[in-house]
Design a protein around this motif. Structure first.
Motif, PDB file in Angstrom:
ATOM      1  N   VAL A  10       0.871  -1.174   0.000  1.00 10.36           N
ATOM      2  CA  VAL A  10       0.000   0.000   0.000  1.00 10.36           C
ATOM      3  C   VAL A  10       0.911   1.227   0.000  1.00 10.36           C
ATOM      4  CG1 VAL A  10      -1.699   1.307   1.333  1.00 10.36           C
ATOM      5  CG2 VAL A  10      -1.851  -1.179   1.216  1.00 10.36           C
ATOM      6  N   ASP A  11       0.626   2.195  -0.863  1.00  9.77           N
ATOM      7  CA  ASP A  11       1.451   3.397  -0.949  1.00  9.77           C
ATOM      8  C   ASP A  11       1.345   4.169   0.363  1.00  9.77           C
ATOM      9  OD1 ASP A  11       1.605   6.211  -3.271  1.00  9.77           O
ATOM     10  OD2 ASP A  11       2.755   5.731  -1.484  1.00  9.77           O
ATOM     11  N   THR A  12       2.378   4.156   1.139  1.00  7.64           N
ATOM     12  CA  THR A  12       2.320   4.798   2.449  1.00  7.64           C
ATOM     13  C   THR A  12       2.389   6.314   2.331  1.00  7.64           C
ATOM     14  OG1 THR A  12       4.696   4.453   2.631  1.00  7.64           O
ATOM     15  CG2 THR A  12       3.262   2.852   3.731  1.00  7.64           C
ATOM     16  N   HIS A  13       2.685   6.813   1.124  1.00  8.53           N
ATOM     17  CA  HIS A  13       2.756   8.255   0.942  1.00  8.53           C
ATOM     18  C   HIS A  13       1.398   8.869   0.615  1.00  8.53           C
ATOM     19  CE1 HIS A  13       7.016   8.034   1.306  1.00  8.53           C
ATOM     20  NE2 HIS A  13       7.087   7.132   0.350  1.00  8.53           N
ATOM     21  N   ASP A  14       0.396   8.026   0.470  1.00 15.02           N
ATOM     22  CA  ASP A  14      -0.944   8.534   0.164  1.00 15.02           C
ATOM     23  C   ASP A  14      -1.682   8.792   1.472  1.00 15.02           C
ATOM     24  OD1 ASP A  14      -3.418   9.179  -0.776  1.00 15.02           O
ATOM     25  OD2 ASP A  14      -3.757   7.305  -1.864  1.00 15.02           O
ATOM     26  N   PRO A  28      -8.206  11.055   9.365  1.00 12.78           N
ATOM     27  CA  PRO A  28      -8.293  12.498   9.596  1.00 12.78           C
ATOM     28  C   PRO A  28      -7.872  13.292   8.352  1.00 12.78           C
ATOM     29  CG  PRO A  28      -6.319  11.613  10.615  1.00 12.78           C
ATOM     30  CD  PRO A  28      -7.077  10.428  10.083  1.00 12.78           C
ATOM     31  N   ARG A  29      -8.490  14.424   8.176  1.00 13.94           N
ATOM     32  CA  ARG A  29      -8.099  15.337   7.106  1.00 13.94           C
ATOM     33  C   ARG A  29      -6.679  15.829   7.382  1.00 13.94           C
ATOM     34  NH1 ARG A  29     -11.276  19.168   3.880  1.00 13.94           N
ATOM     35  NH2 ARG A  29      -9.830  20.770   3.121  1.00 13.94           N
ATOM     36  N   ARG A  30      -5.834  15.908   6.361  1.00 13.97           N
ATOM     37  CA  ARG A  30      -4.436  16.327   6.515  1.00 13.97           C
ATOM     38  C   ARG A  30      -4.154  17.625   5.769  1.00 13.97           C
ATOM     39  NH1 ARG A  30      -2.300  12.928  10.308  1.00 13.97           N
ATOM     40  NH2 ARG A  30      -2.783  10.744   9.890  1.00 13.97           N
ATOM     41  N   ASP A  31      -5.212  18.375   5.472  1.00 11.84           N
ATOM     42  CA  ASP A  31      -5.058  19.642   4.749  1.00 11.84           C
ATOM     43  C   ASP A  31      -5.852  20.712   5.468  1.00 11.84           C
ATOM     44  OD1 ASP A  31      -3.564  18.902   2.265  1.00 11.84           O
ATOM     45  OD2 ASP A  31      -5.252  17.518   2.026  1.00 11.84           O
ATOM     46  N   THR A 162     -13.491  10.586  -5.050  1.00 11.91           N
ATOM     47  CA  THR A 162     -13.472  10.212  -6.470  1.00 11.91           C
ATOM     48  C   THR A 162     -12.355  10.938  -7.208  1.00 11.91           C
ATOM     49  OG1 THR A 162     -15.869   9.936  -6.377  1.00 11.91           O
ATOM     50  CG2 THR A 162     -14.880  10.095  -8.566  1.00 11.91           C
ATOM     51  N   TRP A 163     -12.253  12.242  -6.961  1.00 10.39           N
ATOM     52  CA  TRP A 163     -11.256  13.021  -7.702  1.00 10.39           C
ATOM     53  C   TRP A 163      -9.829  12.574  -7.378  1.00 10.39           C
ATOM     54  CZ3 TRP A 163     -14.006  18.279  -6.295  1.00 10.39           C
ATOM     55  CH2 TRP A 163     -15.239  18.319  -6.949  1.00 10.39           C
ATOM     56  N   HIS A 164      -9.631  12.141  -6.151  1.00 17.23           N
ATOM     57  CA  HIS A 164      -8.313  11.663  -5.723  1.00 17.23           C
ATOM     58  C   HIS A 164      -8.015  10.292  -6.354  1.00 17.23           C
ATOM     59  CE1 HIS A 164      -4.903  11.483  -2.959  1.00 17.23           C
ATOM     60  NE2 HIS A 164      -5.302  10.295  -2.525  1.00 17.23           N
ATOM     61  N   VAL A 165      -8.938   9.346  -6.165  1.00 16.13           N
ATOM     62  CA  VAL A 165      -8.713   7.968  -6.628  1.00 16.13           C
ATOM     63  C   VAL A 165      -8.732   7.883  -8.157  1.00 16.13           C
ATOM     64  CG1 VAL A 165      -9.675   5.625  -6.647  1.00 16.13           C
ATOM     65  CG2 VAL A 165      -9.678   6.966  -4.525  1.00 16.13           C
ATOM     66  N   VAL A 282      -2.839  20.858  -9.224  1.00 11.51           N
ATOM     67  CA  VAL A 282      -3.255  20.238 -10.500  1.00 11.51           C
ATOM     68  C   VAL A 282      -3.141  18.717 -10.422  1.00 11.51           C
ATOM     69  CG1 VAL A 282      -2.710  22.253 -11.933  1.00 11.51           C
ATOM     70  CG2 VAL A 282      -0.953  20.503 -11.508  1.00 11.51           C
ATOM     71  N   LEU A 283      -3.849  18.058 -11.315  1.00  9.62           N
ATOM     72  CA  LEU A 283      -3.975  16.604 -11.260  1.00  9.62           C
ATOM     73  C   LEU A 283      -2.659  15.889 -11.562  1.00  9.62           C
ATOM     74  CD1 LEU A 283      -7.448  16.035 -12.960  1.00  9.62           C
ATOM     75  CD2 LEU A 283      -6.894  16.649 -10.594  1.00  9.62           C
ATOM     76  N   GLN A 284      -2.456  14.812 -10.820  1.00 12.50           N
ATOM     77  CA  GLN A 284      -1.359  13.884 -11.087  1.00 12.50           C
ATOM     78  C   GLN A 284      -1.962  12.611 -11.701  1.00 12.50           C
ATOM     79  OE1 GLN A 284       0.439  13.113  -7.277  1.00 12.50           O
ATOM     80  NE2 GLN A 284       0.900  15.274  -6.884  1.00 12.50           N
ATOM     81  N   ASP A 285      -1.182  11.546 -11.702  1.00 14.77           N
ATOM     82  CA  ASP A 285      -1.762  10.260 -12.096  1.00 14.77           C
ATOM     83  C   ASP A 285      -2.796   9.857 -11.039  1.00 14.77           C
ATOM     84  OD1 ASP A 285      -0.164  10.078 -14.316  1.00 14.77           O
ATOM     85  OD2 ASP A 285       1.363   8.827 -13.346  1.00 14.77           O
ATOM     86  N   PRO A 286      -3.884   9.237 -11.456  1.00  9.73           N
ATOM     87  CA  PRO A 286      -4.900   8.810 -10.485  1.00  9.73           C
ATOM     88  C   PRO A 286      -4.302   7.915  -9.401  1.00  9.73           C
ATOM     89  CG  PRO A 286      -5.763   8.647 -12.709  1.00  9.73           C
ATOM     90  CD  PRO A 286      -4.301   8.980 -12.847  1.00  9.73           C
ATOM     91  N   PHE A 287      -4.711   8.153  -8.146  1.00 10.08           N
ATOM     92  CA  PHE A 287      -4.163   7.380  -7.027  1.00 10.08           C
ATOM     93  C   PHE A 287      -4.672   5.944  -7.026  1.00 10.08           C
ATOM     94  CE2 PHE A 287      -3.074  11.617  -6.048  1.00 10.08           C
ATOM     95  CZ  PHE A 287      -2.010  11.582  -5.172  1.00 10.08           C
ATOM     96  N   GLY A 288      -5.757   5.694  -7.758  1.00 11.83           N
ATOM     97  CA  GLY A 288      -6.282   4.330  -7.839  1.00 11.83           C
ATOM     98  C   GLY A 288      -5.574   3.484  -8.884  1.00 11.83           C
ATOM     99  N   GLY A 289      -4.649   4.087  -9.639  1.00 19.36           N
ATOM    100  CA  GLY A 289      -3.842   3.312 -10.569  1.00 19.36           C
ATOM    101  C   GLY A 289      -4.473   3.038 -11.923  1.00 19.36           C
TER     102      GLY A 289
END
Lengths: 319, 319
Positions: A10-14, A28-31, A162-165, A282-289
């Motif tokens: 599991v990506d521990t940086h997510d 918890p929210r981190r932002d 959704t936007w994150h994954v 701005v968007l990166q690669d989707p976190f869901g792969g």
């Protein structure tokens, strides 16, 4: 000798993993919520009470931000664009399940002259820029037409999940803006929000199949929060319905849990919906792969900052 | 020479024809609403204002008719009967579309000792008898469990339209009683009513297929009022949500247009639902010409007048 099963990577940086665990998690929210730090003497676009309420509840209801004449112009434009959309053929047009009635038109901020002006309207943009302490661009926009009599419910969800994954939005630094073009009553399927839910990230279960978005814009199946998490969010708070006259605006934070019930009343609902994302987010690669969703659902190319403008809607409509 | 097509035979003696015309019709009510005629000095079970409101709007909301302890007894009994019903096998038990969750149990007034007592509770029966100026029997009864999260909408309908066409109820002389066992909020799919709609009979289009009721208790397709008629009823009036605490009672006239939206909130809804029909209004052959529906949906054999009784629910539950 039994071999131990391999650990699942599991990506521990997510900070906001979702659709990866077997059980739901409340993280918890981190932002920050309110990115600006108000200082004495600042010229603020909102009152201190409004800023405090936004930080605490995750949304703001601004009644009568658009006046009756402006609403008339916007409704007229909506009718025109709906007729154009009904001619069919565009992937940007979503119809009701089981009918050809237009439910949403995506990339509304690129249609004609009036909707692009709405996206840059200084009354909204100055607030959003202040809340996010950043210039912004349009991550997604659409006009929604929720018909009377047979308007279907839209289940609880966090847009950010959704936007994150699925789209690769890295942080919680986006705000949705819904401008009501019809009156919202308690009984015609108004937006329902859970105040304070933006401070918790509900990690959902279930893997996302490829290209499921073609269906999910009509009916959600993935990224759906579980009953227990929802119950806890509501028990810790309450449910608020965003009712108000046409011309009212709801600004809501990207992680606030929201949904709507069906609408059997004769009263339709329509709105202009714009998602503002920070230019620093701005968007990166989707976190869901998976492959990113199409541009009209998640803009990743035209990310230039919007320029605030004063809009004279009547003049723009040629009145 | 062309032969003329034969005239379609329509029973001209039916004041409330439905599912026979090609277009919807709005027909005037041909029956009283308030059957009793209050005279000075009468001992009335309701205030003059309540009687007037019932006549004009077609329903009455009686808050806190059952106290908290009574509600606790009734909820306890509901849980027990739900568990019994979930064991399966009975045609009287209706489940949610797409799940095995119990949604309704019919003939509730014959189950155990407590629900039969509810049907004869003098607080309700004395009001119903007065409104209908008659002794009454149970035409239909059920307990409804509308779950949270995934409670579906129930579209607008007049009960009388169905009971007349499908069950052969001759006149508008019946009243439904819903006892809330959970709190009804604006957002958890409360009963919605159109005040005054009981004075108009909406003749619906569409022929009824045989045995369709096996599906229609879950999803309506026949006897559905058209958009234009509904819009007119609402435009002439409004929509009222029957909200209130558990223990509240709604009495509504058999022809009042009602329905409910979906319920995505965590708050379930449950109620005890009893239809009282005048003993002078027992069922005939269905006006739609089909076979009568089963007895547990439309009682046509046990039509003896109910006897009012004072009920000590705690004693009955053995508290």
């Amino acid at each position: 000798m039994a071999t131990s099963s391999p650990a699942i990577a599991v990506d521990t940086h997510d900070d906001y993993p979702s659709r990866v665990f077997d059980t739901p998690q409340l993280l918890p929210r981190r932002d920050p919520v309110l990115y600006s730090e108000p200082a004495a003497g600042d010229q603020l676009p909102l009152s201190a009470q409004q800023l405090d309420s936004y930080e605490r509840e995750g949304f703001l209801l601004l009644e009568n931000l658009f006046d009756e004449q402006e609403v008339a112009v916007l409704r007229n434009e909506l009718e025109y664009q709906k007729e154009e959309a009904a001619k069919g053929g565009s992937a940007k047009v979503i119809t009701e399940p089981g009918s050809n009635a237009v439910r949403s038109i995506f990339e509304a901020h690129t249609l004609g002259r009036i909707f692009p002006a709405v996206a840059s309207d200084q009354r909204i943009l100055s607030i959003v820029e202040y809340l996010l302490a950043s210039q912004v661009y349009v991550h997604q926009s659409r006009v929604n037409l929720k018909p009377g009599f047979r308007g279907k419910e839209f289940y609880w969800h966090s847009d950010f999940e959704t936007w994150h994954v699925e789209d690769g939005m890295p942080r919680m630094r986006a705000i949705s803006c819904s401008i009501s073009l019809t009156d919202n009553y308690q009984q015609n399927g108004p937006l329902l929000l859970i105040p304070g839910s933006h401070k918790t990230f509900v990690s959902c279960v279930g893997k996302t199949p490829s290209k499921h978005y073609e269906q999910s814009l009509r009916k959600q199946e993935y990224g759906v929060p579980d009953d227990e998490s929802l119950k806890k969010l509501v028990d810790d708070s309450k449910i608020v319905a965003a009712t108000g006259k046409a011309g009212s605006v709801v600004l809501f934070e990207c992680n606030v849990m929201h949904g709507s019930n069906s609408n059997i009343t004769p009263y339709p609902r329509s709105n202009i919906f714009t998602v503002y994302n920070s230019v620093e987010n701005v968007l990166q690669d989707p976190f869901g792969g998976l492959e990113p969703r199409p541009e009209h659902i998640a803009n990743r190319t035209d990310c230039n900052a919007l320029q605030k403008r004063f809009v004279d809607y009547r003049a723009l409509a040629g009145c």
